[in-house]
Enzyme design. Structure first.
Site, PDB file in Angstrom:
ATOM      1  N   TYR A  70      97.896 -25.325  23.212  1.00 31.30           N
ATOM      2  CA  TYR A  70      98.299 -24.851  24.833  1.00 31.30           C
ATOM      3  C   TYR A  70      97.141 -23.610  24.280  1.00 31.30           C
ATOM      4  O   TYR A  70      97.800 -22.426  23.783  1.00 31.30           O
ATOM      5  CB  TYR A  70      99.114 -24.108  25.333  1.00 31.30           C
ATOM      6  CG  TYR A  70      99.132 -24.051  26.613  1.00 31.30           C
ATOM      7  CD1 TYR A  70      98.461 -25.281  27.921  1.00 31.30           C
ATOM      8  CD2 TYR A  70      99.131 -22.649  26.913  1.00 31.30           C
ATOM      9  CE1 TYR A  70      98.467 -24.092  28.923  1.00 31.30           C
ATOM     10  CE2 TYR A  70      98.611 -22.380  28.656  1.00 31.30           C
ATOM     11  CZ  TYR A  70      99.196 -23.284  29.598  1.00 31.30           C
ATOM     12  OH  TYR A  70      98.553 -22.473  30.179  1.00 31.30           O
ATOM     13  N   GLY A 123      95.173 -37.045  37.057  1.00 30.46           N
ATOM     14  CA  GLY A 123      95.554 -36.315  38.516  1.00 30.46           C
ATOM     15  C   GLY A 123      97.047 -35.182  38.347  1.00 30.46           C
ATOM     16  O   GLY A 123      97.563 -34.739  38.964  1.00 30.46           O
ATOM     17  N   GLY A 124      96.547 -34.482  37.169  1.00 27.03           N
ATOM     18  CA  GLY A 124      97.707 -33.398  36.821  1.00 27.03           C
ATOM     19  C   GLY A 124      99.019 -34.136  36.262  1.00 27.03           C
ATOM     20  O   GLY A 124      99.802 -33.462  35.828  1.00 27.03           O
ATOM     21  N   HIS A 159      88.663 -23.663  32.944  1.00 25.59           N
ATOM     22  CA  HIS A 159      88.300 -25.062  33.484  1.00 25.59           C
ATOM     23  C   HIS A 159      87.081 -25.092  33.324  1.00 25.59           C
ATOM     24  O   HIS A 159      86.544 -24.496  34.514  1.00 25.59           O
ATOM     25  CB  HIS A 159      89.090 -25.939  34.289  1.00 25.59           C
ATOM     26  CG  HIS A 159      88.724 -27.044  33.758  1.00 25.59           C
ATOM     27  ND1 HIS A 159      89.675 -28.841  34.724  1.00 25.59           N
ATOM     28  CD2 HIS A 159      87.279 -28.574  35.112  1.00 25.59           C
ATOM     29  CE1 HIS A 159      89.274 -29.476  34.536  1.00 25.59           C
ATOM     30  NE2 HIS A 159      87.951 -29.254  35.348  1.00 25.59           N
ATOM     31  N   VAL A 185      85.810 -35.280  43.065  1.00 23.40           N
ATOM     32  CA  VAL A 185      86.110 -35.007  44.599  1.00 23.40           C
ATOM     33  C   VAL A 185      85.075 -33.720  44.583  1.00 23.40           C
ATOM     34  O   VAL A 185      84.853 -33.673  46.017  1.00 23.40           O
ATOM     35  CB  VAL A 185      87.726 -34.257  44.457  1.00 23.40           C
ATOM     36  CG1 VAL A 185      87.750 -32.640  46.129  1.00 23.40           C
ATOM     37  CG2 VAL A 185      88.466 -34.840  44.405  1.00 23.40           C
ATOM     38  N   ARG A 245      84.149 -41.344  36.607  1.00 20.39           N
ATOM     39  CA  ARG A 245      83.122 -41.441  39.009  1.00 20.39           C
ATOM     40  C   ARG A 245      83.229 -40.376  39.377  1.00 20.39           C
ATOM     41  O   ARG A 245      83.020 -38.705  38.215  1.00 20.39           O
ATOM     42  CB  ARG A 245      84.885 -41.599  39.257  1.00 20.39           C
ATOM     43  CG  ARG A 245      86.264 -40.583  39.187  1.00 20.39           C
ATOM     44  CD  ARG A 245      87.604 -40.119  40.141  1.00 20.39           C
ATOM     45  NE  ARG A 245      88.522 -39.797  38.780  1.00 20.39           N
ATOM     46  CZ  ARG A 245      88.501 -38.119  39.065  1.00 20.39           C
ATOM     47  NH1 ARG A 245      88.280 -37.519  40.065  1.00 20.39           N
ATOM     48  NH2 ARG A 245      89.361 -37.950  38.892  1.00 20.39           N
TER      49      ARG A 245
HETATM   50  P1  ADP Z   1      88.656 -34.662  40.524  1.00 19.61           P
HETATM   51  O1  ADP Z   1      88.674 -34.229  39.176  1.00 19.61           O
HETATM   52  O2  ADP Z   1      88.017 -35.299  41.327  1.00 19.61           O
HETATM   53  O3  ADP Z   1      89.025 -33.020  41.342  1.00 19.61           O
HETATM   54  P2  ADP Z   1      92.142 -34.949  41.460  1.00 19.61           P
HETATM   55  O4  ADP Z   1      91.989 -34.727  39.791  1.00 19.61           O
HETATM   56  O5  ADP Z   1      91.449 -33.601  42.605  1.00 19.61           O
HETATM   57  O6  ADP Z   1      89.908 -35.378  41.035  1.00 19.61           O
HETATM   58  O7  ADP Z   1      91.861 -36.038  41.885  1.00 19.61           O
HETATM   59  C1  ADP Z   1      90.982 -37.385  42.899  1.00 19.61           C
HETATM   60  C2  ADP Z   1      91.918 -37.898  43.555  1.00 19.61           C
HETATM   61  O8  ADP Z   1      92.336 -38.355  42.496  1.00 19.61           O
HETATM   62  C3  ADP Z   1      93.725 -37.772  43.923  1.00 19.61           C
HETATM   63  O9  ADP Z   1      93.597 -38.423  44.909  1.00 19.61           O
HETATM   64  C4  ADP Z   1      94.305 -37.455  42.644  1.00 19.61           C
HETATM   65  O10 ADP Z   1      95.056 -38.112  43.174  1.00 19.61           O
HETATM   66  C5  ADP Z   1      93.668 -39.064  42.036  1.00 19.61           C
HETATM   67  N1  ADP Z   1      93.414 -39.096  40.478  1.00 19.61           N
HETATM   68  C6  ADP Z   1      93.084 -38.645  39.969  1.00 19.61           C
HETATM   69  N2  ADP Z   1      93.129 -39.433  38.932  1.00 19.61           N
HETATM   70  C7  ADP Z   1      93.824 -41.102  38.903  1.00 19.61           C
HETATM   71  C8  ADP Z   1      94.307 -41.597  38.067  1.00 19.61           C
HETATM   72  N3  ADP Z   1      93.830 -41.734  37.009  1.00 19.61           N
HETATM   73  N4  ADP Z   1      94.616 -42.702  38.123  1.00 19.61           N
HETATM   74  C9  ADP Z   1      95.223 -42.465  39.393  1.00 19.61           C
HETATM   75  N5  ADP Z   1      94.724 -41.485  40.710  1.00 19.61           N
HETATM   76  C10 ADP Z   1      94.014 -40.181  39.941  1.00 19.61           C
HETATM   77  P1  ADP Z   2      94.192 -34.899  33.675  1.00 15.01           P
HETATM   78  O1  ADP Z   2      93.858 -35.847  33.538  1.00 15.01           O
HETATM   79  O2  ADP Z   2      95.086 -34.824  34.600  1.00 15.01           O
HETATM   80  O3  ADP Z   2      92.714 -34.122  34.839  1.00 15.01           O
HETATM   81  P2  ADP Z   2      93.464 -32.770  31.729  1.00 15.01           P
HETATM   82  O4  ADP Z   2      93.262 -33.688  30.373  1.00 15.01           O
HETATM   83  O5  ADP Z   2      91.919 -32.056  32.329  1.00 15.01           O
HETATM   84  O6  ADP Z   2      93.981 -34.070  33.018  1.00 15.01           O
HETATM   85  O7  ADP Z   2      94.022 -31.513  32.202  1.00 15.01           O
HETATM   86  C1  ADP Z   2      94.159 -31.039  33.497  1.00 15.01           C
HETATM   87  C2  ADP Z   2      94.297 -29.530  33.576  1.00 15.01           C
HETATM   88  O8  ADP Z   2      95.356 -29.149  32.247  1.00 15.01           O
HETATM   89  C3  ADP Z   2      93.111 -28.494  33.184  1.00 15.01           C
HETATM   90  O9  ADP Z   2      92.289 -28.276  34.010  1.00 15.01           O
HETATM   91  C4  ADP Z   2      93.876 -27.291  31.954  1.00 15.01           C
HETATM   92  O10 ADP Z   2      93.566 -26.472  33.432  1.00 15.01           O
HETATM   93  C5  ADP Z   2      95.282 -27.732  31.575  1.00 15.01           C
HETATM   94  N1  ADP Z   2      94.883 -27.977  30.613  1.00 15.01           N
HETATM   95  C6  ADP Z   2      94.838 -29.295  30.301  1.00 15.01           C
HETATM   96  N2  ADP Z   2      94.875 -28.926  28.852  1.00 15.01           N
HETATM   97  C7  ADP Z   2      95.039 -28.038  27.764  1.00 15.01           C
HETATM   98  C8  ADP Z   2      95.216 -26.786  27.168  1.00 15.01           C
HETATM   99  N3  ADP Z   2      94.876 -27.826  25.909  1.00 15.01           N
HETATM  100  N4  ADP Z   2      95.088 -25.438  27.115  1.00 15.01           N
HETATM  101  C9  ADP Z   2      95.605 -25.267  28.278  1.00 15.01           C
HETATM  102  N5  ADP Z   2      95.513 -25.311  29.173  1.00 15.01           N
HETATM  103  C10 ADP Z   2      94.941 -26.518  29.512  1.00 15.01           C
HETATM  104 MG    MG Z   3      90.972 -33.977  34.106  1.00 14.49          MG
END
Ligand code: ADP
Ligand code: ADP
Ligand code: MG
Length: 437
Positions: A201, A163-164, A207, A294, A291
């Site tokens: 990076y 979730g960022g 994405h 969204v 899972r």
């Molecule tokens: P998607 O990849 O489906 O777009 P999001 O990153 O928007 O997912 O996350 C969907 C929901 O799940 C959000 O409410 C986010 O805060 C929550 N979420 C995502 N990853 C986790 C995690 N590892 N633990 C708890 N909540 C999470």
């Molecule tokens: P989360 O589990 O929070 O979704 P991600 O690993 O999927 O985390 O990364 C979230 C976002 O961060 C990605 O959708 C992308 O926009 C950016 N990101 C992640 N890794 C990289 C990377 N190595 N270089 C550039 N952008 C990245």
């Molecule tokens: Mg991700």
């Protein structure tokens, strides 16, 4: 097939799952917090059980109480939705120990993929390209040493992140120590695990993620990709399928890689493999989300497959009745996430209609947005034959949608879909940053 399912979630996704169950003739049990007793998922479900107080830690995350609710009501399976317990391996295991089916992959697969470092290693071994980077780092000093070799900018990422959360961009050596410590601290607080690693990076990148379904017979079918580059603080805001940047040949390559990843992991049920794609069309595995996502509706529109219904069938042991060659990605779908930018009561709600316009929400007139949960109020999704037509349809649907009483991002979404870079389909993950957001 199951005769009764408990939905361990709230909001629009609980509503989405309850609707799928109704169409399949399956009875539903909602769980809810005290604060959510007037929520739409509670009134739509056949039965409901209050599992605690408003804060997620005191209700939606209370594993034992949710299991007890399922056992008391005679539910055979639990659908976790997304967020909350959806990627919690302990919960999946607890379901199993209590004779309940967790609608998702096995606990072992969830825990393997939930550790992003372990997942990266598994993908490397399976021959799926990963972003250049490291394994778990022991100290900021070690990170600094390796960053000098990889070259700045780099990202510090939490192995347990989601979730960022737990991600920090580091532009130069002077920023490294602070980024290392804050990413680690944030992940420790949010996920109870402060382990971090480093990735190069990549920029500019897109994405792109591949939606797949895998059954217990080892069949894996990909439903094409989603373009999710429009993000604010690493949270997606608008998604589309197919990606305007992807040719049929590249789609096949990425789907093959995703299927390889799923097979290597022994994956079952619905899942998403996230990739970064650079302008030379090289793609790199980033993570797998074990899972429902969204933005799953855009894939449903372009593939014609109901992902939630298949999640339920697969969990019940049903094999996919179509193969990869039967999946025809056609037309164009766009989703705008409608987010609250503050609290308040919905004083007026008007929902757009017409063919292929879908508003997945839990809002109703008089509903009070609660501060304890996600700020997402709903998802507006449209589908048309071409991307141009889908954009026009989204424009008109956004204009028709009226949500009064709660400040929201409708205007921002309208601006995004009229941005020249968006219209050209030529945008990257820095799209919002370039707009000054
Ligand atoms: P998607 O990849 O489906 O777009 P999001 O990153 O928007 O997912 O996350 C969907 C929901 O799940 C959000 O409410 C986010 O805060 C929550 N979420 C995502 N990853 C986790 C995690 N590892 N633990 C708890 N909540 C999470
Ligand atoms: P989360 O589990 O929070 O979704 P991600 O690993 O999927 O985390 O990364 C979230 C976002 O961060 C990605 O959708 C992308 O926009 C950016 N990101 C992640 N890794 C990289 C990377 N190595 N270089 C550039 N952008 C990245
Ligand atoms: Mg991700």
């Amino acid at each position: 097939m199951f005769s009764k399912i408990l939905i361990a979630n709230r909001g629009e996704i609980a509503v989405r799952i309850i609707r799928a169950c109704k169409e399949m003739g399956i009875a539903t049990v909602a769980v809810h917090s005290q604060a959510d007793k007037e929520s739409l998922h509670v009134s739509l479900a056949d039965e409901s059980i209050c599992v605690g107080k408003a804060l997620p830690g005191e209700s939606y995350l209370r594993q034992r109480d949710i299991i007890t609710a399922a056992l008391l009501t005679g539910a055979q399976a639990i659908h976790p939705g997304y967020g909350f317990l959806a990627e919690n391996a302990d919960f999946a295991q607890l379901c199993e120990q209590n004779g309940l089916v967790f609608i998702g992959p096995g606990a072992d697969v969830i825990s393997k993929m939930g550790d992003k470092d372990a997942a990266r290693r598994m993908m490397k071994d399976a021959g799926v390209p990963t972003v250049p980077g490291t394994e778990i780092l022991s100290s900021p000093a070690e990170a600094a040493q390796i960053a000098d070799k990889i070259g700045y900018p780099v990202l510090i990422k939490a192995r347990a992140g989601g979730g960022g959360k737990g991600i920090r961009l580091v532009n130069g050596p002077e920023e490294l120590e602070k980024a290392f410590l804050t990413a680690s601290e944030e992940a420790k607080n949010a996920f109870g695990d402060g382990g971090v690693y480093m990735e190069k990076y990549l920029s500019p990148v897109k994405h792109i993620e591949v939606q797949l379904l895998a059954d217990e017979g080892g069949n894996v079918v990909c439903l094409g990709e989603r373009e999710c580059s429009i993000q604010k603080r690493n949270q997606k805001l608008l998604e589309e399928a197919p990606s305007p940047a992807i040719s049929p040949a590249l789609r096949k390559q990425m789907c093959d890689a995703a299927a390889k990843a799923a097979k290597a992991a022994g994956y079952t049920n619905a899942g998403t493999v996230e990739f970064l794609l650079d302008d030379e069309k090289h793609f790199y595995f980033m993570e797998m989300n074990t899972r429902l996502q969204v933005e799953h509706p855009v894939s449903e529109y372009v593939s014609g497959v109901d992902i939630v219904k298949w999640q339920i069938r697969i969990a019940c042991g049903v094999l996919l009745n179509f193969a990869q060659q039967d999946v025809k990605v056609a037309g164009a779908a766009i989703e705008c996430r409608i987010n609250a930018k503050g609290g308040g009561k919905i004083s007026f709600l008007h929902v757009p209609g017409g063919p292929w316009v879908r508003f997945d929400t839990f809002l109703y007139q008089g509903y009070e947005m609660l501060p304890y949960y996600d700020s997402m109020m709903g998802k507006l999704i449209v589908y048309a034959k071409t991307r141009e037509e889908a954009i026009r349809k989204m424009n008109s649907a956004l204009c028709e949608l009226v949500v009064e009483g709660v400040p929201n991002n409708l205007d921002e979404q309208l601006e995004i879909i009229s941005d020249p870079a968006f219209l050209a389909g030529d945008y990257h993950t820095d799209f919002m940053a370039k707009r000054g957001e």
